[in-house]
Design an enzyme around this catalytic site. Structure first.
Site, short mmCIF file in Angstrom:
data_model
loop_
_atom_site.label_atom_id
_atom_site.label_comp_id
_atom_site.label_asym_id
_atom_site.label_seq_id
_atom_site.Cartn_x
_atom_site.Cartn_y
_atom_site.Cartn_z
N ASP A 1 0.70 -17.44 20.96
CA ASP A 1 0.49 -17.67 22.44
C ASP A 1 1.76 -18.19 22.74
O ASP A 1 1.82 -19.66 22.82
CB ASP A 1 -0.41 -19.03 22.58
CG ASP A 1 -0.31 -20.26 21.65
OD1 ASP A 1 0.30 -19.95 20.65
OD2 ASP A 1 -0.69 -21.35 22.07
N HIS B 1 5.61 -26.74 13.62
CA HIS B 1 4.20 -26.06 13.60
C HIS B 1 4.08 -24.68 13.05
O HIS B 1 3.70 -24.14 12.02
CB HIS B 1 3.36 -26.28 14.61
CG HIS B 1 2.90 -27.76 15.28
ND1 HIS B 1 2.30 -28.47 14.70
CD2 HIS B 1 3.35 -28.06 16.56
CE1 HIS B 1 2.31 -29.51 15.22
NE2 HIS B 1 2.91 -29.38 16.54
CA CA Z 1 1.27 -21.43 18.86
#
Ligand code: CA
Length: 319
Positions: free
Chosen positions: A11, A246
């Site tokens: 995303d 992340h």
């Molecule tokens: Ca992401």
């Protein structure tokens, strides 16, 4: 020759942009495509960001596919204001990149998953760093791929630390708990790279200043993109003193699992009520003889951040 074929499912916000760079800078994996989803931005923006980032990094040959535009249980998606605060209105820190010449593929990302699973089988690594809507749709469409795909290493969830949406829920899982539950409860060989470990891998402006010194277009763009992200962390998570890596950690752990310590645990995701979106051990499968899911609970953060800086700096020098 590359050992693995990798598909990223993004995303495409700031840390997804870092995941792309990390994958391109890792010779053990051949990035064969990016499947996009909604989350930090709408899916179409995620796809355009991915194309533009690939072009900026000298790899306009890699195809980008549209995936789901909303969760499996809704028919619409709006970007959350907090996502816009953290990633910027365009997802990449409001930095404008030159528009890529390549267009989004006509084939849907879910079909690309199914095709790639049959074609590459055990050498296929899938790294989702957004909602799990696309992967859940792919295993629903062709359940056989569960036994074909080499490994799934996903960024999402939280087992030993609180969530970042609420005390039990992490943002990627929160977007589509039903899809995440379908993926976790499938027999896919899976590693969860959750907040348990990603919040221990941090980047600061000391590091992005080194990219600025490199001085190439890609280095400056990435420094600007990540500085926006670091500034937003100062507001949302001042205790961290940096921004969390992340998504690139999931790519790194997919290629080099020795970066993380894991426990084997069959997992589920709560889909309803006060605990919706919680990633937790599945009490109904706790005694199953076969455990296909691992959860990362510790990370060699100094080795990872060092490798991250080496790889990205080398990549930026060439572009
Ligand atoms: Ca992401």
């Amino acid at each position: 020759m590359a050992k693995y074929k990798m598909i990223l499912d993004l995303d495409t916000g700031v840390d997804d942009a870092l995941a792309i760079a990390y994958a391109l800078a890792t010779p053990e994996c051949d990035l064969i495509g990016i499947v996009c989803s909604y989350g930090n931005v709408i899916t179409k923006q995620a796809a355009q960001n991915s194309l533009d980032l690939l072009a900026a990094l000298g790899r306009p040959d890699i195809p980008v596919f549209m995936g789901a535009t909303h969760s499996s249980t809704t028919n619409h998606f709006d970007v959350m204001p907090i996502s816009q605060t953290i990633h910027g209105m365009n997802g990449i820190g409001d930095v404008t990149l030159p528009t890529a010449k390549r267009s989004i593929e006509a084939q849907n990302g879910v079909d690309f998953y199914v095709e790639a699973a049959h074609k590459y089988q055990g050498s296929l690594l899938i790294v989702p760093t957004g909602p799990l809507t696309n992967l859940a749709a792919a295993i629903k469409k062709d359940p056989e791929i569960v036994n074909l795909i080499g490994h799934v290493t996903l960024m999402g969830g939280a087992l030993t630390v609180p969530g970042n949406v609420n005390p039990v829920t992490e943002a990627n899982i929160n977007q589509d708990p039903e899809a995440a539950n379908d993926v976790f409860r499938s027999e896919l060989p899976l590693t969860m790279i959750g907040l348990d470990v990603t919040l221990r891998t941090l980047l600061t402006k000391k590091e992005t200043a080194k990219w600025r010194e490199i001085g190439t277009d890609s280095a400056i763009s990435y420094a600007n993109i990540v500085d926006y992200y670091i500034d937003s962390y100062k507001v949302t998570s001042p205790h961290l003193k940096g921004c969390a890596l992340h998504d690139p950690l999931a790519v790194a752990a997919a290629v080099d699992p020795s970066l993380v310590q894991t426990i084997y645990l069959n997992m589920k995701v709560d889909t309803k009520g006060a605990y919706a979106g919680r990633t937790i051990g599945d009490e109904k499968r706790i005694n199953d003889p076969a455990t296909t899911t691992q959860v990362a609970v510790n990370v060699d953060s100094s080795r990872f951040v060092k490798m991250f800086m080496q790889k990205l700096s080398n990549l930026f020098k060439q572009n």
